[in-house]
Design an enzyme around this catalytic site. Structure first.
Site, PDB file in Angstrom:
ATOM      1  N   ASN A  43       0.833  -1.192   0.000  1.00 44.63           N
ATOM      2  CA  ASN A  43       0.000   0.000   0.000  1.00 44.63           C
ATOM      3  C   ASN A  43       0.874   1.252   0.000  1.00 44.63           C
ATOM      4  O   ASN A  43       1.958   1.277   0.582  1.00 44.63           O
ATOM      5  CB  ASN A  43      -1.022   0.005   1.146  1.00 44.63           C
ATOM      6  CG  ASN A  43      -0.423  -0.048   2.535  1.00 44.63           C
ATOM      7  OD1 ASN A  43       0.528  -0.766   2.802  1.00 44.63           O
ATOM      8  ND2 ASN A  43      -1.010   0.707   3.453  1.00 44.63           N
ATOM      9  N   GLU A  56      -3.166  -4.618  -2.956  1.00 45.80           N
ATOM     10  CA  GLU A  56      -3.708  -5.548  -3.946  1.00 45.80           C
ATOM     11  C   GLU A  56      -3.736  -4.917  -5.336  1.00 45.80           C
ATOM     12  O   GLU A  56      -3.319  -5.518  -6.326  1.00 45.80           O
ATOM     13  CB  GLU A  56      -5.133  -5.978  -3.556  1.00 45.80           C
ATOM     14  CG  GLU A  56      -5.216  -6.654  -2.206  1.00 45.80           C
ATOM     15  CD  GLU A  56      -5.518  -5.680  -1.065  1.00 45.80           C
ATOM     16  OE1 GLU A  56      -4.804  -4.651  -0.920  1.00 45.80           O
ATOM     17  OE2 GLU A  56      -6.460  -5.939  -0.309  1.00 45.80           O
TER      18      GLU A  56
END
Length: 130
Positions: A43, A56
């Protein structure tokens, strides 16, 4: 092909690269494609939170940037902050975009430090798909 435990270990390593200056919530991801290739993501936050990028989506973007033409079959997600770190709704929809099918697996670290496995269908039962 890389197994679920190794996928989670790769996500754990990616987590070390997270830029979570604001939330202090560190996440790493490892996306496996049917080509056998895997891609890491962490992230990356921004002072304007809406501009932040989840681990992701970062992993899937890395696959696109590398020229991956296969389909996503598994993604492992690891957070230093909590076990069973579920993907957000936006990440679930991104997974649907690149998934081989709705049975693709989402692998998380369970409370006993093993793999908890969910399908995309379980986490996004009525996702927007063309």
């Amino acid at each position: 092909m890389i197994d679920n435990t190794e996928l989670l270990n790769q996500a754990r390593k990616a987590c070390d690269n997270a830029y979570a200056h604001y939330s202090k919530f560190y996440v790493g991801a490892c996306a496996l494609y049917d080509s056998g290739n895997y891609y890491l993501g962490a992230n990356v936050e921004n002072a304007s939170y809406g501009l932040s990028l989840c681990a992701e989506r970062n992993a899937m973007s890395s696959a696109v940037a590398a020229g991956e033409k296969g389909k996503l079959i598994k993604i492992a997600i690891f957070s230093k902050n909590r076990t069973n770190c579920m993907p957000c709704g936006a990440c679930r929809q991104w997974m649907a975009e690149f998934a081989k099918d709705n049975q693709m697996q989402i692998i998380l670290e369970s409370e006993d430090e093993k793999c908890a496995i969910f399908t995309l269908e379980e986490l996004l039962p009525y996702g927007f798909m063309l």
